[in-house]
Write a protein that holds these residues in place. Structure first.
Motif, short mmCIF file in Angstrom:
data_model
loop_
_atom_site.label_atom_id
_atom_site.label_comp_id
_atom_site.label_asym_id
_atom_site.label_seq_id
_atom_site.Cartn_x
_atom_site.Cartn_y
_atom_site.Cartn_z
N LEU A 12 -23.46 113.16 108.34
CA LEU A 12 -22.08 113.51 108.67
C LEU A 12 -21.84 113.47 110.18
N SER A 13 -22.91 113.43 110.96
CA SER A 13 -22.79 113.36 112.41
C SER A 13 -23.10 111.94 112.86
N ASN A 14 -22.06 111.14 113.11
CA ASN A 14 -22.26 109.75 113.53
C ASN A 14 -21.11 109.32 114.44
N ALA A 15 -21.07 108.03 114.77
CA ALA A 15 -20.08 107.55 115.74
C ALA A 15 -18.65 107.59 115.22
N GLN A 16 -18.47 107.73 113.89
CA GLN A 16 -17.12 107.82 113.32
C GLN A 16 -16.67 109.28 113.12
N THR A 17 -17.52 110.22 113.49
CA THR A 17 -17.23 111.64 113.26
C THR A 17 -16.23 112.17 114.27
N LYS A 18 -15.23 112.88 113.77
CA LYS A 18 -14.26 113.56 114.62
C LYS A 18 -14.63 115.03 114.73
N THR A 19 -14.26 115.65 115.85
CA THR A 19 -14.61 117.05 116.07
C THR A 19 -13.36 117.88 116.34
N GLY A 20 -13.50 119.19 116.17
CA GLY A 20 -12.37 120.07 116.45
C GLY A 20 -12.71 121.50 116.09
N THR A 21 -11.71 122.35 116.15
CA THR A 21 -11.85 123.76 115.79
C THR A 21 -10.69 124.13 114.88
N LEU A 22 -10.99 124.81 113.78
CA LEU A 22 -9.95 125.19 112.83
C LEU A 22 -8.99 126.19 113.43
N GLU A 82 -17.20 119.24 112.32
CA GLU A 82 -17.41 117.79 112.45
C GLU A 82 -16.90 117.16 111.15
N LEU A 83 -16.07 116.13 111.28
CA LEU A 83 -15.33 115.59 110.14
C LEU A 83 -15.45 114.07 110.05
N ILE A 84 -15.73 113.59 108.84
CA ILE A 84 -15.57 112.17 108.52
C ILE A 84 -14.46 112.09 107.48
N GLU A 85 -13.41 111.34 107.79
CA GLU A 85 -12.30 111.22 106.85
C GLU A 85 -11.92 109.75 106.69
N GLU A 139 -16.78 110.93 102.57
CA GLU A 139 -15.99 111.85 103.39
C GLU A 139 -16.74 113.16 103.45
N GLY A 140 -16.43 113.97 104.45
CA GLY A 140 -17.08 115.28 104.49
C GLY A 140 -16.80 116.02 105.76
N ILE A 141 -17.12 117.31 105.74
CA ILE A 141 -16.92 118.16 106.91
C ILE A 141 -18.01 119.21 106.94
N THR A 142 -18.49 119.52 108.13
CA THR A 142 -19.34 120.68 108.34
C THR A 142 -18.59 121.64 109.24
N HIS A 160 -23.49 127.50 108.62
CA HIS A 160 -22.48 126.47 108.42
C HIS A 160 -22.19 126.33 106.93
N VAL A 161 -21.02 125.75 106.65
CA VAL A 161 -20.75 125.24 105.31
C VAL A 161 -20.47 123.75 105.43
N ALA A 162 -20.82 123.02 104.38
CA ALA A 162 -20.56 121.59 104.35
C ALA A 162 -19.83 121.23 103.05
N PHE A 163 -18.87 120.35 103.18
CA PHE A 163 -18.17 119.74 102.05
C PHE A 163 -18.55 118.27 102.10
N ILE A 164 -19.24 117.80 101.06
CA ILE A 164 -19.76 116.42 101.06
C ILE A 164 -19.21 115.69 99.85
N LYS A 165 -18.49 114.61 100.08
CA LYS A 165 -17.88 113.84 99.00
C LYS A 165 -18.65 112.53 98.81
N ALA A 166 -19.04 112.27 97.56
CA ALA A 166 -19.79 111.05 97.23
C ALA A 166 -19.02 110.30 96.14
N ASN A 167 -18.44 109.16 96.49
CA ASN A 167 -17.67 108.37 95.52
C ASN A 167 -18.60 107.75 94.48
N TYR A 168 -18.06 107.55 93.28
CA TYR A 168 -18.83 106.90 92.23
C TYR A 168 -18.95 105.40 92.49
N LYS A 169 -20.11 104.86 92.12
CA LYS A 169 -20.35 103.42 92.19
C LYS A 169 -20.86 102.94 90.83
#
Length: 334
Positions: free
Chosen positions: A45-55, A165-168, A153-156, A110-119
């Protein structure tokens, strides 16, 4: 980075079936393959496409976080239910599984929300009928991505400070593609990802290379090298330092660069993904060049600036020659 998993649960999202299928029991974290899968997904979830912020403190997700440790299952259902009320309205968002994880990293919860699409994938199935044992080929439409692949998709979220840290991904809502996760689910405006900021820098640099009659390949190579060096030195993108390294004594170009990147959407940021130096090492430590004759070169930064190893020569007819020097051995890697 040491990640200690405390709790995890898996919920199923089959949009044709209606509401999510919520698990009432946590995943068994004594199983090594489950731990390995979740930890690798969190890391990805931590990569070059990850966005950051504070809720925002009074956002719905932020208020839910107080339940995460003591009422984990209830928290996970509320989180996923809140997310799903927006997700279900998309015309093209796929079926998926969702993992909610409570974990510690560097003594912070931390909490993580991790989404894995079906293939879709093929597998075998064995059954016994009147004629004997039958091995069949079947199509499974609910296969998850492998442990080495980043989440769809996902967020920690760090519980104490509400930093995330967010991937959307963009999905279609009423005919328009948009990012729904930041806007609707967490009600937050994240900082641009590393890739988004770098793309702005590259576009502006290319424009200025044409304006100031500097070879584009050289400017972009200088940009990449400067980005790599500033991240290695400071842990973030220092645009003033980049301007100095790339445009040197050209004051007009340096001023134009600083003004235009802000105008095009670059955001100066100190809050970057945790693994920014490792990401930078993989992404920017090598120059990747494609020549007009079809030759492609991958050149380490330290080699690119060494005239004893590689040299770019301007020919009288306007073409370029690339001289690779002092080669002791050539290996053919098929």
């Amino acid at each position: 980075m040491d990640i200690y998993l405390k709790k995890a649960v898996l919920h199923l999202i089959d949009r044709e079936a209606g509401d999510p299928v919520f698990s009432q029991v946590e995943l068994d974290l004594t199983a090594e393959y489950i731990r390995e899968y979740l930890i690798k997904k969190i890391v990805k979830l931590s990569n070059a496409q990850t966005k950051t912020g504070t809720l925002v403190e009074d956002s719905k997700i932020s208020r839910m976080l107080s339940m995460a440790q003591e009422q984990f299952i209830d928290f996970s259902e509320q989180f996923v239910g809140h997310w799903y009320q927006f997700y279900k309205d998309s015309e093209d968002a796929p079926n998926c599984d969702v993992f909610v994880v409570l974990y510690e990293e560097d003594a912070q919860t931390h909490v993580a929300f991790i989404k894995a699409n079906y293939k879709e994938a093929y597998t075998h199935f064995t059954e016994l009928d009147d004629q004997g044992l039958l091995n069949k080929l079947i199509l499974n439409r609910a296969i998850l991505s492998g442990k080495t692949q980043k989440p769809d998709e996902g967020i920690t979220i760090q519980l104490a400070e509400r930093s995330y840290e967010l991937i959307e991904k963009k999905y279609t809502f009423s005919g328009d593609k948009r990012f729904y996760f930041s806007q609707d689910v967490i009600e937050s405006v994240p900082l641009p990802s590393l890739d988004e900021n770098i793309n702005v820098i590259k576009k502006v640099a290319k424009k200025l290379s044409d304006k100031f009659e500097t070879p584009t390949y050289d400017v972009l190579a200088n940009i990449q090298e400067a980005v790599f060096e500033t991240i290695e030195e400071s842990g973030y993108i220092d645009t003033q330092e980049i301007a100095e390294k790339v445009f040197k004594d050209n004051v007009s170009a340096k001023l134009a660069f600083q003004e235009e990147i802000i105008e095009k959407g670059f955001v100066e940021q100190t809050q970057m993904v945790k693994e920014v130096k490792e990401i930078s090492e993989k992404k920017f430590s090598k120059q990747k060049l494609k020549l007009s004759n079809g030759i492609e070169l991958i050149v380490p930064v330290e080699v690119y600036r060494n005239p004893d190893l590689i040299e770019f020569v301007n020919n009288p007819d306007g073409t370029l020659s690339v001289m690779i020097k002092n080669i002791e051995e050539i290996q053919n890697r098929l």
